[in-house]
Design an enzyme around this catalytic site. Structure first.
Site, PDB file in Angstrom:
ATOM      1  N   ARG A 217      -9.745   0.773   8.207  1.00  0.00           N
ATOM      2  CA  ARG A 217      -9.198  -0.528   8.567  1.00  0.00           C
ATOM      3  C   ARG A 217     -10.246  -1.425   9.201  1.00  0.00           C
ATOM      4  O   ARG A 217      -9.979  -2.595   9.482  1.00  0.00           O
ATOM      5  CB  ARG A 217      -8.129  -0.197   9.582  1.00  0.00           C
TER       6      ARG A 217
ATOM      7  N   ARG B 117      11.048  -1.721  11.430  1.00  0.00           N
ATOM      8  CA  ARG B 117      10.041  -1.129  12.311  1.00  0.00           C
ATOM      9  C   ARG B 117       9.883  -1.967  13.587  1.00  0.00           C
ATOM     10  O   ARG B 117      10.169  -3.150  13.592  1.00  0.00           O
ATOM     11  CB  ARG B 117       8.689  -1.063  11.581  1.00  0.00           C
TER      12      ARG B 117
ATOM     13  N   ARG C 191      -0.534  -9.117  13.118  1.00  0.00           N
ATOM     14  CA  ARG C 191      -1.092  -8.137  12.165  1.00  0.00           C
ATOM     15  C   ARG C 191      -1.852  -8.843  11.051  1.00  0.00           C
ATOM     16  O   ARG C 191      -2.885  -8.360  10.595  1.00  0.00           O
ATOM     17  CB  ARG C 191       0.027  -7.274  11.583  1.00  0.00           C
TER      18      ARG C 191
ATOM     19  N   LYS D 163       0.837  -1.215   0.000  1.00  0.00           N
ATOM     20  CA  LYS D 163       0.000   0.000   0.000  1.00  0.00           C
ATOM     21  C   LYS D 163       0.871   1.264   0.000  1.00  0.00           C
ATOM     22  O   LYS D 163       0.643   2.182  -0.785  1.00  0.00           O
ATOM     23  CB  LYS D 163      -0.930   0.026   1.225  1.00  0.00           C
TER      24      LYS D 163
ATOM     25  N   ARG E 265      11.611  -5.932   4.585  1.00  0.00           N
ATOM     26  CA  ARG E 265      11.378  -4.485   4.461  1.00  0.00           C
ATOM     27  C   ARG E 265      12.277  -3.702   5.413  1.00  0.00           C
ATOM     28  O   ARG E 265      12.567  -4.136   6.522  1.00  0.00           O
ATOM     29  CB  ARG E 265       9.927  -4.145   4.786  1.00  0.00           C
TER      30      ARG E 265
END
Ligand code: AP5
Length: 213
Positions: free
Chosen positions: A88, A162, A173, A13, A127
């Site tokens: 969300r 992160r 998640r 996204k 990532r």
């Protein structure tokens, strides 16, 4: 453009939102980026959000709606926006519908970025993100590495993993996404706004969105 990007964590996204924003100047609004900046700055909202985010849980709807109600009324939204990570939950989508009606705005399209689970897991563990709260450029050690010194190409800040990128938080998640966010696909389908795009190549995805608009 006024577009919502739906998709599981790691579906891309943020990556697609930045490419779309470069295309026509519509502003990227990422609730995740806004919350991470608030955590780093130690604001009240950041303090309330941190524990939810670190666990991989959703931040309460009321807090998100407070942020978004203000954000959507800022001047830079007049030329269009790309919502990345919001709404969300069904209650957030319902509140957004009311808010847009109040602001006399309508959505052009809701894009569901459809990415296989094994690709998602690989993307999330590889990532890296720029640690500058004003930048938060997204990198990937396989597909888009930072500089050899591990710095951001745009602002020079260190590029990091992160806090919600532990294996436990990633799995949480994904579960939260399936339970709370995936139902939005049906919600926007029934509103006649949904477009599903199998998204493995970011450039092709952006071209498909531009064609569909
Ligand atoms: P948020 O920041 O929104 O996290 P997320 O939805 O989990 O999404 P991600 O940022 O993990 O992934 P992405 O889909 O943007 O993928 P990306 O482009 O980085 O939210 C974080 C937390 O904040 C939530 O858990 C929650 O606590 C809270 N929160 C936020 N919004 C909320 C809300 N509305 N309500 C309640 N709580 C909220 O790509 C992933 C990786 O893949 C990158 O490394 C990228 O380089 C790579 N990649 C992308 N596309 C490709 C490609 N085509 N080929 C190869 N690599 C690719």
């Amino acid at each position: 453009m006024r577009v919502i990007l739906l998709g599981a964590p790691g579906a891309g996204k943020g990556t697609i939102a930045k490419l779309l924003s470069d295309h026509d100047g519509s502003v990227q609004i990422s609730t995740g980026d806004m919350l991470r900046a608030a955590v780093k700055e130690g604001t009240d909202i950041g303090k309330q959000a941190k524990e939810y985010m670190d666990r991989g849980d959703l931040v309460p709807d009321s807090l998100i709606m407070r942020i978004m109600e203000e954000r959507l009324q800022e001047d830079d939204c007049k030329n269009g926006f790309i919502l990345d990570g919001f709404p969300r939950t069904i209650p957030q989508a319902e509140e957004l519908k009311k808010l847009l009606a109040k602001l006399n705005m309508s959505l052009d399209m809701v894009v569901n970025l459809d990415v296989p689970k094994e690709v998602i897991l690989d993307r999330l563990t590889t990532r890296r993100t720029c640690s500058n709260p004003d930048c938060q450029e997204i990198y990937n050690i396989k597909s888009k590495p930072p500089t050899p010194e591990g710095k951001c190409e745009k602002c020079g800040f260190p590029v990091i993993q992160r806090d919600d990128e532990t294996e436990e938080a990633i799995l949480n998640r994904l579960d939260t996404y399936n339970e709370k966010t995936a139902p939005l696909i049906g919600f926007y389908q029934s509103e006649g706004l949904l477009r599903n795009i199998v998204s493995l190549d970011s450039k092709k995805t952006v071209e498909a969105i531009k064609r569909a608009l």
